[in-house]
Scaffold this motif. Structure first.
Motif, PDB file in Angstrom:
ATOM      1  N   ARG A 770       5.397  -8.602   5.549  1.00  0.00           N
ATOM      2  CA  ARG A 770       4.022  -8.380   5.985  1.00  0.00           C
ATOM      3  C   ARG A 770       3.944  -8.085   7.480  1.00  0.00           C
ATOM      4  NH1 ARG A 770       0.537 -13.075   2.985  1.00  0.00           N
ATOM      5  NH2 ARG A 770       2.549 -14.088   2.724  1.00  0.00           N
ATOM      6  N   ASP A 771       4.713  -8.839   8.275  1.00  0.00           N
ATOM      7  CA  ASP A 771       4.697  -8.600   9.720  1.00  0.00           C
ATOM      8  C   ASP A 771       5.077  -7.157  10.033  1.00  0.00           C
ATOM      9  OD1 ASP A 771       3.946 -11.177  10.171  1.00  0.00           O
ATOM     10  OD2 ASP A 771       5.944 -11.910  10.705  1.00  0.00           O
ATOM     11  N   PHE A 772       6.075  -6.654   9.325  1.00  0.00           N
ATOM     12  CA  PHE A 772       6.541  -5.289   9.555  1.00  0.00           C
ATOM     13  C   PHE A 772       5.510  -4.264   9.074  1.00  0.00           C
ATOM     14  CE2 PHE A 772       8.940  -1.614   7.732  1.00  0.00           C
ATOM     15  CZ  PHE A 772       9.317  -1.045   8.937  1.00  0.00           C
ATOM     16  N   ILE A 773       5.005  -4.458   7.865  1.00  0.00           N
ATOM     17  CA  ILE A 773       4.062  -3.482   7.291  1.00  0.00           C
ATOM     18  C   ILE A 773       2.784  -3.410   8.122  1.00  0.00           C
ATOM     19  CG2 ILE A 773       2.618  -2.985   5.285  1.00  0.00           C
ATOM     20  CD1 ILE A 773       5.616  -2.323   4.964  1.00  0.00           C
ATOM     21  N   PHE A 774       2.331  -4.545   8.659  1.00  0.00           N
ATOM     22  CA  PHE A 774       1.092  -4.537   9.435  1.00  0.00           C
ATOM     23  C   PHE A 774       1.296  -3.971  10.838  1.00  0.00           C
ATOM     24  CE2 PHE A 774      -0.516  -8.301   6.700  1.00  0.00           C
ATOM     25  CZ  PHE A 774      -0.852  -7.402   5.694  1.00  0.00           C
ATOM     26  N   LYS A 775       2.522  -3.681  11.190  1.00  0.00           N
ATOM     27  CA  LYS A 775       2.780  -2.932  12.425  1.00  0.00           C
ATOM     28  C   LYS A 775       2.899  -1.439  12.134  1.00  0.00           C
ATOM     29  CE  LYS A 775       5.140  -6.758  14.758  1.00  0.00           C
ATOM     30  NZ  LYS A 775       6.462  -7.294  15.194  1.00  0.00           N
ATOM     31  N   VAL A 776       3.405  -1.132  10.945  1.00  0.00           N
ATOM     32  CA  VAL A 776       3.537   0.274  10.556  1.00  0.00           C
ATOM     33  C   VAL A 776       2.171   0.852  10.194  1.00  0.00           C
ATOM     34  CG1 VAL A 776       4.534   1.825   8.823  1.00  0.00           C
ATOM     35  CG2 VAL A 776       5.907  -0.026   9.774  1.00  0.00           C
ATOM     36  N   PHE A 777       1.309   0.046   9.553  1.00  0.00           N
ATOM     37  CA  PHE A 777      -0.042   0.464   9.195  1.00  0.00           C
ATOM     38  C   PHE A 777      -1.025  -0.228  10.138  1.00  0.00           C
ATOM     39  CE2 PHE A 777       2.335   1.407   5.459  1.00  0.00           C
ATOM     40  CZ  PHE A 777       1.665   2.423   4.794  1.00  0.00           C
ATOM     41  N   THR A 778      -1.867   0.545  10.800  1.00  0.00           N
ATOM     42  CA  THR A 778      -2.846  -0.022  11.723  1.00  0.00           C
ATOM     43  C   THR A 778      -4.206   0.602  11.470  1.00  0.00           C
ATOM     44  OG1 THR A 778      -2.464   1.623  13.447  1.00  0.00           O
ATOM     45  CG2 THR A 778      -1.065  -0.351  13.482  1.00  0.00           C
ATOM     46  N   GLU A 779      -5.210   0.028  12.105  1.00  0.00           N
ATOM     47  CA  GLU A 779      -6.575   0.557  11.985  1.00  0.00           C
ATOM     48  C   GLU A 779      -6.746   1.738  12.922  1.00  0.00           C
ATOM     49  OE1 GLU A 779     -11.109  -0.821  13.089  1.00  0.00           O
ATOM     50  OE2 GLU A 779      -9.645  -2.353  12.503  1.00  0.00           O
TER      51      GLU A 779
END
Length: 781
Positions: A770-779
């Motif tokens: 999750r930490d990684f994915i939420f850095k790859v996908f942002t608002e």
């Protein structure tokens, strides 16, 4: 008069007419304001006076002042001005009659304000970056009124909508449509209170008729009763049963209130009655405030140079003078370069770095190499034709699917008993070559076919809206399956249907046990979360082959092909959030659109619109919690990217940053998709066609890893954006953290950083993923 002079005169006359018209409109709306019009004789003088004022008190860069201007395109502005943009409080009138009065920030409507349309419609409330965003009230020209929360021009959150026809909805909204809990009251007093989905009544709720006091309590689908429910009359009698639009599926029991006889009443009458109660769609916003462009004032004295666009979309108007000063220190020929001492040069470099870091200017360093579309890969897989080593297995599989799906009855209810998930709930069928009473004759050797938990997978296919006839046609039609060229890392083989809709994967016995163990939890999860990103499974089977005294079992699962899409997939990434071994071994020359790249090959950050990003993070959290509870690890997010703009030569066309404020649009140049996004946002019904992870519009910002940081998971953003359509989902969810994975973790931890390897405890894996994915996908803000 020369031709050139004639063209100049005509252009001047057009400008004069626009200016005079704008003055009349401004006087009629804002009252008379002293706006001096320029004539041909005094234009130069006025310009010089303006520039003199700029240098002394009013229009110097970095100073807030009051301004009243008729802009070159005829628009009118009065209010506070800063750095060539409206900034503070001001009024802006467009030539088409739209008007905004309120707060500004660097040329964007930001804060509280009021927007009016020529039709008489108004919005009064909060704005953010040009969008209606926050709390606000919209009143349409025909009387529709919405008061509540907004996100990027769409009703999102709690709000009350009063329709012009007298209907009222009070409840939750998502992306412009009714969603979750809400109450809808019709003008005759009848009302529904309960659950909604995509603007329709769906879920559990109650409908009360004002005419006779009768009511229905139960489940709904697409605006009508569907599933278990109770209809009650005001005298106390009631009817309990299963409801459906299909009369053959209707069944229930009538309970009278006293000694009255049987009621001559058909439950279908309820459907006929409800068809008169329509959900009002209301009025659409004619033109979105974020679509209105602003005209920027430029004095005729200033020398116009090609202006830069910053990362955040602002035109670098306020920085022109700074660059002019830099150019004064050195000409193109290099003269004057010696006049800059080392201290001044260091200060200048430091200032440029600061401006870059703050996003005020684009990097002045050399740009990365332009990106190109990857080579188009051939259609994946080898067709399994006669003579292929797995030809007979394919025939067996197709016979078994046709038999299993064809004989199964239609699912009546999605509420399954616990016994349906029992691993022992399986059906064996013998397929001799000569056929039986239940099986057709065939040309291959005798085999046995096993269906695991058939009722569960039949219900899953209904839940995923898979038509049984289409399902059989895809897998068992005249077209052969295609075998992918090489097995996966686990040793499993993959087969694709000819229409690419379904993928068939062979499974180990251990994987089958894991799947059966978690099947009930999987079913409940995908039923509870319609937008789950977890891969969709449609069937679990086994073929038992007899070759002499040796019996061989081939287990396989049928699942959806994530990349079956109307969009061609240009780039594919398999992302886990680990770094050890997470690069593609192929040389660049062999990489094409079918190549699956890994974490350390990723060179993008994906920016989703606010409402979709919020949905994304909620769903990833729910999916990871489910996998963590089931002790699953080593799963990954499979991402497919379709680039929307490329040149004929195959070079990707960057969208740049936001469309510069006040700039004329060049149709031949690549433009940001903000126009496309606004058109999408203006029609909420189009959002219903977008499924999370299915066909999502987004912006991909290119990244570059620092030199010497090959194992840097996420590179540095470059400010170079591409308009993309994204397809993604969570795959490989059948790997249990068993003893073999624990040993693998212990062994690799001795040689490598434990946080860089894939085989880790499910809780740690979920958190790292999750930490990684939420850095790859942002608002996308």
């Amino acid at each position: 008069m020369s031709k050139e002079q004639s063209c100049v005169l005509k252009a001047w006359e057009v400008t004069m007419r626009k200016t005079q018209q704008a003055k009349k409109r401004a006087n009629s709306i804002f009252g008379t304001v002293p706006v001096a019009l320029q004539t041909d004789d005094d234009a130069t003088t006025t310009t010089e006076e303006n520039d003199d004022e700029s240098s002394t008190n009013t229009s110097s860069v970095g100073e807030l002042y009051h301004e009243e201007r008729v802009l070159p395109n005829g628009d009118y502005y009065t209010g506070q001005w800063y750095d060539s943009f409206p900034h503070g409080h001001g009024k802006y009138l467009w030539t088409d009659g739209c008007m905004y009065i309120g707060e500004w920030y660097n040329g964007k409507t930001m804060g509280k304000g009021r927007f009016g349309w020529p039709s008489g419609a108004t919005y009064e409330g909060e704005f953010k970056s040009g969008y209606m965003d926050g709390n606000g009230t919209y009143t349409g020209p025909s009387g529709d009124t919405y008061k509540g929360q907004w996100v990027m021009n769409l009703k999102h959150g709690h709000g009350i909508k009063s329709f012009a026809n007298g209907d009222v909805y009070d409840g939750e909204w998502r992306r412009g449509l009714q969603e979750a809990q809400g109450k809808y009251r019709w003008r005759d007093g009848s009302y529904y209170i309960g659950e909604w989905k995509n603007g329709t009544i769906c879920g559990k709720g109650t409908f009360v008729w004002s005419t006779d006091g009768s009511r229905y309590d139960g489940f709904w689908d697409d605006g009508f009763p569907s599933g278990n429910g109770t209809f009650k009359w005001d005298d106390g009698s009631f009817y309990v049963g299963h409801w459906s639009k299909d009369p053959e599926e209707m069944n229930g029991t009538y309970y009278p209130s006293g000694n009255e006889g049987a009621l001559e009443w058909d439950p279908i009458e309820v459907f006929d009655n409800l068809s008169e109660y329509k959900i009002c769609s209301g009025e659409r916003v004619p033109v979105l405030p974020s679509q209105k462009k602003l005209s920027v004032w430029n004095s005729s004295k200033r020398v116009e140079k090609p202006r830069r666009i910053s990362v955040d979309g602002r035109v670098s108007v306020g920085l022109d003078r700074a660059f002019e000063k830099m150019n004064m220190w050195g000409s193109e020929s290099g003269e004057g370069a010696a006049d800059i001492d080392s201290t001044t040069r260091r200060d200048l470099d430091a200032e440029i770095m600061r401006l870059e870091a703050e996003g005020l200017i684009q990097s002045l360093r050399p740009c990365p190499v332009p990106m190109r579309l990857p080579k188009a890969g051939k259609k994946q897989g080898e067709t399994i034709s006669k003579g292929h080593r797995n030809y007979e297995l394919m025939l067996n599989l197709q016979l078994g699917i046709r038999h299993a799906v064809g004989k199964q009855a239609q699912v009546v209810s999605l509420d399954l008993k616990h016994s349906a998930f029992d691993p022992k709930e399986k059906v064996w069928t013998r397929f001799p070559p000569e056929g039986t009473k239940h099986t057709p004759p065939h040309q291959s050797s005798e085999f046995k076919w096993k269906d695991y938990c058939p009722l569960v997978f039949r219900s899953l296919r209904k839940l995923f809206k898979v038509d049984p006839a289409d399902y059989m046609l895809s897998i068992c039609g005249n077209d052969a399956l295609r075998e992918l060229s090489s097995p996966g890392k686990s040793g499993s083989f993959f087969y694709l249907t000819n229409d690419d809709r379904y993928m068939i994967k062979t499974m180990k016995k251990s994987e089958t046990k894991v799947f059966l163990r978690m099947l009930a939890a999987y079913y409940n999860h995908v039923r509870a979360f319609e937008n789950t990103l977890v891969i969709r499974f449609y069937g679990l089977h086994c073929v038992k082959l007899s070759t002499g005294t040796i019996q061989k079992k081939v287990r396989f699962v049928i699942m959806g092909n994530l990349f079956c899409s109307e969009f061609s997939i240009h780039r594919r990434f398999d992302l886990k959030g680990s770094s050890l071994g997470r690069t593609t071994d192929k040389p660049e020359s062999e990489i094409n659109s079918n190549t699956i790249l890994k974490d350390l090959d990723l060179n993008f950050i994906f920016r989703l619109q606010k409402a979709w990003f919020q949905e994304f993070i909620r769903q990833v959290d729910k999916d990871c919690e489910f996998l963590e509870q089931e002790r699953i690890m080593d799963y990954s997010l499979l991402v497919g990217i379709h680039f929307r703009e490329a040149s004929v030569a195959g070079e990707l066309i960057p969208s740049g940053a936001r469309t510069p404020i006040g700039e004329s649009e060049d149709d031949s140049a690549p433009r940001l998709s903000r126009v496309d996004v606004d058109q999408l946002l203006s029609d909420p019904t189009r959002w219903a066609s977008i499924r999370l992870g299915g066909n999502m519009p987004a912006r991909a910002e290119r990244t570059m890893r620092r030199s010497g940081c090959e194992f840097q998971l996420i590179g540095e953003p470059t400010g170079e954006y591409y308009e993309v359509v994204m397809i993604f989902g969570i795959i490989d969810i059948l790997q249990d953290y068993d003893i073999s994975k624990k040993l693998e973790h212990a062994y690799k931890s001795i040689q490598y950083d434990p946080t860089s390897i894939s085989a880790v405890d499910p809780r740690l894996y979920s958190r790292r993923f999750r930490d990684f994915i939420f850095k790859v996908f942002t608002e996308d803000d």
